[in-house]
Scaffold this motif. Structure first.
Motif, PDB file in Angstrom:
ATOM      1  N   MET A  27     -22.301 -36.202 -96.728  1.00  0.00           N
ATOM      2  CA  MET A  27     -22.420 -37.627 -96.224  1.00  0.00           C
ATOM      3  C   MET A  27     -21.360 -38.482 -96.867  1.00  0.00           C
ATOM      4  O   MET A  27     -21.863 -39.112 -97.978  1.00  0.00           O
ATOM      5  CB  MET A  27     -23.879 -38.254 -96.385  1.00  0.00           C
ATOM      6  N   ASP A  28     -20.395 -39.048 -96.324  1.00  0.00           N
ATOM      7  CA  ASP A  28     -19.612 -39.681 -97.056  1.00  0.00           C
ATOM      8  C   ASP A  28     -19.057 -41.043 -96.320  1.00  0.00           C
ATOM      9  O   ASP A  28     -18.925 -41.066 -95.012  1.00  0.00           O
ATOM     10  CB  ASP A  28     -18.307 -38.913 -97.328  1.00  0.00           C
ATOM     11  N   GLY A  29     -18.552 -41.925 -97.093  1.00  0.00           N
ATOM     12  CA  GLY A  29     -18.217 -43.275 -96.354  1.00  0.00           C
ATOM     13  C   GLY A  29     -18.901 -44.566 -96.558  1.00  0.00           C
ATOM     14  O   GLY A  29     -18.563 -45.347 -95.931  1.00  0.00           O
ATOM     15  N   GLY A  78     -19.519 -46.402 -98.838  1.00  0.00           N
ATOM     16  CA  GLY A  78     -18.662 -47.672 -99.798  1.00  0.00           C
ATOM     17  C   GLY A  78     -17.714 -48.162 -98.882  1.00  0.00           C
ATOM     18  O   GLY A  78     -17.582 -49.548 -98.717  1.00  0.00           O
ATOM     19  N   ARG A  79     -17.015 -47.390 -98.172  1.00  0.00           N
ATOM     20  CA  ARG A  79     -15.876 -48.196 -97.366  1.00  0.00           C
ATOM     21  C   ARG A  79     -16.484 -48.912 -96.311  1.00  0.00           C
ATOM     22  O   ARG A  79     -15.935 -50.016 -95.640  1.00  0.00           O
ATOM     23  CB  ARG A  79     -15.053 -46.833 -96.817  1.00  0.00           C
ATOM     24  N   TRP A  80     -17.572 -48.328 -95.549  1.00  0.00           N
ATOM     25  CA  TRP A  80     -18.278 -49.040 -94.539  1.00  0.00           C
ATOM     26  C   TRP A  80     -18.753 -50.508 -95.007  1.00  0.00           C
ATOM     27  O   TRP A  80     -18.444 -51.398 -94.315  1.00  0.00           O
ATOM     28  CB  TRP A  80     -19.461 -48.171 -93.981  1.00  0.00           C
ATOM     29  N   SER A 110     -20.530 -40.701-112.814  1.00  0.00           N
ATOM     30  CA  SER A 110     -19.178 -41.521-113.445  1.00  0.00           C
ATOM     31  C   SER A 110     -18.861 -42.757-112.358  1.00  0.00           C
ATOM     32  O   SER A 110     -17.949 -43.218-112.996  1.00  0.00           O
ATOM     33  CB  SER A 110     -17.918 -40.784-113.711  1.00  0.00           C
ATOM     34  N   ARG A 111     -19.791 -42.859-111.537  1.00  0.00           N
ATOM     35  CA  ARG A 111     -19.504 -44.252-110.849  1.00  0.00           C
ATOM     36  C   ARG A 111     -20.126 -45.490-111.659  1.00  0.00           C
ATOM     37  O   ARG A 111     -20.902 -45.132-112.697  1.00  0.00           O
ATOM     38  CB  ARG A 111     -20.509 -44.335-109.449  1.00  0.00           C
ATOM     39  N   PRO A 112     -19.900 -46.732-111.446  1.00  0.00           N
ATOM     40  CA  PRO A 112     -20.481 -48.100-112.202  1.00  0.00           C
ATOM     41  C   PRO A 112     -22.163 -47.505-112.275  1.00  0.00           C
ATOM     42  O   PRO A 112     -22.439 -47.251-111.416  1.00  0.00           O
ATOM     43  CB  PRO A 112     -20.123 -49.141-111.152  1.00  0.00           C
TER      44      PRO A 112
END
Ligand code: IPE
Ligand code: IPE
Ligand code: MG
Length: 251
Positions: free
Chosen positions: A23-25, A27-29, A74-76
């Motif tokens: 399930m990706d995207g 953040g961009r959305w 490793s994300r914020p």
């Protein structure tokens, strides 16, 4: 094409038994709409609910969702915290609906190293839903395929050192038995949203012969018709498993 028309195009006799989804995207959305990434994750939960219910209605038996990878730590920190909170909230909120739909929740990954409340909520819902039998929903959480393979190899090495197994007798079956996915059949169909052509450390062993469907649609925009289209695409494929097309026709 309208949803019902697409549904009619699906061959009910050839529904994939196991679907796995990257399930990706999210953040961009969110970014596209001028919002912070977390807004996208919240919207993504709605897609999860719809896909889970649609899969169960279609008769899919196993649905594995990649929700958080080992590398996602490793994300914020604020995003990681928000994702963990969202996870706890969603699992808690959706437990009654899992019961209504007779969906069994399970999880793969390094669950012991999730925040305590996360692990606790997860275990509670796993326990509550354990006798449901319409579909098994597997959440990949703090999961990576290399983590899982390393664990399996460690287990086998321990077995070998204690004399329970001879290294030359180790088979593919033994490796499989030691993976966290041991209880599930391999995915028939792997879907990735957001148009990235990569696996990102997901189910490396298990997808050896999965059909792959990549769609540019971002996860929060992934609707029922996109899901139907993925299945229609899958049903057009000829799964040869190393054989020739002619062999399949004559078998
Ligand atoms: C997928 O969306 C959700 C998780 C990995 C938890 P992303 O957060 O990766 O969204 P993009 O890829 O940055 O758009
Ligand atoms: C894959 O998405 C992990 C999950 C969907 C949980 P990522 O967004 O983390 O993958 P990369 O970093 O783009 O490969
Ligand atoms: Mg991403």
């Amino acid at each position: 094409m309208a949803e019902t028309e697409l549904l009619n195009k699906i061959d009910q006799a050839k529904i994939p038994n196991h679907i796995a989804i990257i399930m990706d995207g999210n953040g961009r959305w969110a970014k596209k709409l001028g919002h912070i990434r977390i807004f996208g994750h919240r919207q993504g939960v709605r897609t999860v609910k719809n896909v889970v219910e649609t899969a169960a209605e279609l008769g899919v038996k196993y649905l594995t969702l990649y929700a958080f990878s080992t590398e996602n730590w490793s994300r914020p920190q604020a995003e990681v915290n928000a994702l963990m909170e969202l996870l706890v909230d969603s699992i808690r909120k959706e437990t009654p609906s899992l019961m209504e739909n007779s969906i069994k929740l399970e999880a793969i990954g390094d669950l012991e190293n999730l925040p305590g409340n996360c692990n606790k909520t997860l275990k509670e819902t796993i326990n509550t839903t354990r006798n449901n039998n319409r579909m098994t929903l597997v959440l990949a959480l703090n999961y990576s395929a290399r983590w899982d393979l390393t664990r399996a190899m460690r287990n086998l090495a321990t077995e070998a050192c204690s004399g329970n197994i001879e290294p030359e007798n180790i088979t593919e079956k033994d490796i499989r038995k030691n993976l966290s996915t041991a209880a599930y059949p391999d995915p028939d169909l792997l879907i990735r949203t957001s148009g990235e052509y990569r696996i990102s450390n997901f189910l490396l062993w298990e997808i050896a012969y999965s059909e792959i469907h990549i769609t540019p649609v971002l996860w929060p925009d992934f609707e029922t018709d996109d899901f139907y289209n993925a299945i229609i695409d899958y049903q057009k494929r000829e799964r040869r498993f190393g054989k020739t097309s002619e062999q399949l026709i004559h078998s």
